[in-house]
Design a protein around this motif. Structure first.
Motif, PDB file in Angstrom:
ATOM      1  N   ASP A 225      11.054   0.118  -0.722  1.00 62.53           N
ATOM      2  CA  ASP A 225       9.918   0.442  -1.584  1.00 62.53           C
ATOM      3  C   ASP A 225      10.401   1.209  -2.810  1.00 62.53           C
ATOM      4  O   ASP A 225      10.513   2.424  -2.786  1.00 62.53           O
ATOM      5  CB  ASP A 225       8.878   1.296  -0.841  1.00 62.53           C
ATOM      6  N   ARG A 226      10.644   0.498  -3.864  1.00 66.78           N
ATOM      7  CA  ARG A 226      11.126   1.152  -5.076  1.00 66.78           C
ATOM      8  C   ARG A 226       9.969   1.621  -5.952  1.00 66.78           C
ATOM      9  O   ARG A 226      10.044   2.646  -6.582  1.00 66.78           O
ATOM     10  CB  ARG A 226      12.033   0.221  -5.858  1.00 66.78           C
ATOM     11  N   ASP A 227       8.924   0.843  -5.986  1.00 66.00           N
ATOM     12  CA  ASP A 227       7.770   1.185  -6.820  1.00 66.00           C
ATOM     13  C   ASP A 227       6.610   1.594  -5.919  1.00 66.00           C
ATOM     14  O   ASP A 227       6.335   0.963  -4.913  1.00 66.00           O
ATOM     15  CB  ASP A 227       7.339  -0.014  -7.674  1.00 66.00           C
ATOM     16  N   VAL A 228       5.929   2.649  -6.309  1.00 61.87           N
ATOM     17  CA  VAL A 228       4.767   3.109  -5.560  1.00 61.87           C
ATOM     18  C   VAL A 228       3.521   2.639  -6.286  1.00 61.87           C
ATOM     19  O   VAL A 228       3.363   2.859  -7.482  1.00 61.87           O
ATOM     20  CB  VAL A 228       4.764   4.651  -5.439  1.00 61.87           C
ATOM     21  N   ASP A 229       2.664   1.958  -5.555  1.00 65.46           N
ATOM     22  CA  ASP A 229       1.401   1.481  -6.105  1.00 65.46           C
ATOM     23  C   ASP A 229       0.342   2.530  -5.782  1.00 65.46           C
ATOM     24  O   ASP A 229      -0.085   2.662  -4.634  1.00 65.46           O
ATOM     25  CB  ASP A 229       1.043   0.131  -5.484  1.00 65.46           C
ATOM     26  N   ASP A 230      -0.062   3.294  -6.796  1.00 68.67           N
ATOM     27  CA  ASP A 230      -1.037   4.366  -6.575  1.00 68.67           C
ATOM     28  C   ASP A 230      -2.351   3.837  -6.008  1.00 68.67           C
ATOM     29  O   ASP A 230      -2.990   4.499  -5.191  1.00 68.67           O
ATOM     30  CB  ASP A 230      -1.290   5.142  -7.866  1.00 68.67           C
ATOM     31  N   ASN A 231      -2.763   2.639  -6.436  1.00 69.34           N
ATOM     32  CA  ASN A 231      -4.001   2.060  -5.908  1.00 69.34           C
ATOM     33  C   ASN A 231      -3.864   1.759  -4.427  1.00 69.34           C
ATOM     34  O   ASN A 231      -4.799   1.981  -3.653  1.00 69.34           O
ATOM     35  CB  ASN A 231      -4.380   0.798  -6.676  1.00 69.34           C
ATOM     36  N   ALA A 232      -2.720   1.253  -4.026  1.00 68.21           N
ATOM     37  CA  ALA A 232      -2.491   0.952  -2.608  1.00 68.21           C
ATOM     38  C   ALA A 232      -2.445   2.246  -1.808  1.00 68.21           C
ATOM     39  O   ALA A 232      -3.002   2.312  -0.702  1.00 68.21           O
ATOM     40  CB  ALA A 232      -1.198   0.159  -2.430  1.00 68.21           C
ATOM     41  N   GLU A 233      -1.798   3.249  -2.336  1.00 71.00           N
ATOM     42  CA  GLU A 233      -1.731   4.544  -1.643  1.00 71.00           C
ATOM     43  C   GLU A 233      -3.136   5.115  -1.436  1.00 71.00           C
ATOM     44  O   GLU A 233      -3.477   5.595  -0.351  1.00 71.00           O
ATOM     45  CB  GLU A 233      -0.879   5.545  -2.429  1.00 71.00           C
ATOM     46  N   PHE A 234      -3.959   5.031  -2.463  1.00 68.85           N
ATOM     47  CA  PHE A 234      -5.330   5.523  -2.366  1.00 68.85           C
ATOM     48  C   PHE A 234      -6.119   4.718  -1.340  1.00 68.85           C
ATOM     49  O   PHE A 234      -6.848   5.266  -0.518  1.00 68.85           O
ATOM     50  CB  PHE A 234      -6.025   5.482  -3.731  1.00 68.85           C
TER      51      PHE A 234
END
Length: 76
Positions: free
Chosen positions: A32-41
Motif C-alpha cells: 500500500d503505497r498510496d492512502v485513499d482518504d475516502n477509503a479510509e473514511f
C-alpha cells in the motif's frame, strides 16, 4: 517462483502462526503505497457500524473458531 522466493517460503513456513500473521500484515501493508482518504473514511464508518451492531446484539456472525477451522480445512 524464483529460487529465493521458494527458499524463503520453505523457511517461513516453519514460523509460528502469530509470526506468519505479523509477517503477512507487514507484507500486505508494504504494498500500500498510496492512502485513499475516502477509503479510509469509508472503512471507519463501516467499522463503527459493525461495532454498534455487535454491541447491541443485532450482528449476525460466526464464532472465530468455526471460521478458522473452515478456512484451515479449505486451504490446507
Amino acid at each position: 517462483m524464483t529460487e529465493i522466493v521458494e527458499k524463503l517460503r520453505l523457511e517461513l513456513s516453519q514460523l509460528s502462526m502469530q509470526e506468519r500473521a505479523e509477517l503477512a500484515y507487514f507484507l500486505i501493508h508494504s504494498l500500500d503505497r498510496d492512502v485513499d482518504d475516502n477509503a479510509e473514511f469509508a472503512w471507519d464508518v463501516e467499522l463503527t457500524r459493525r461495532m454498534k451492531e455487535i454491541g447491541s446484539g443485532t450482528a449476525d456472525g460466526e464464532l472465530s473458531d468455526k471460521v478458522f477451522t473452515e478456512l484451515r480445512e479449505k486451504y490446507s
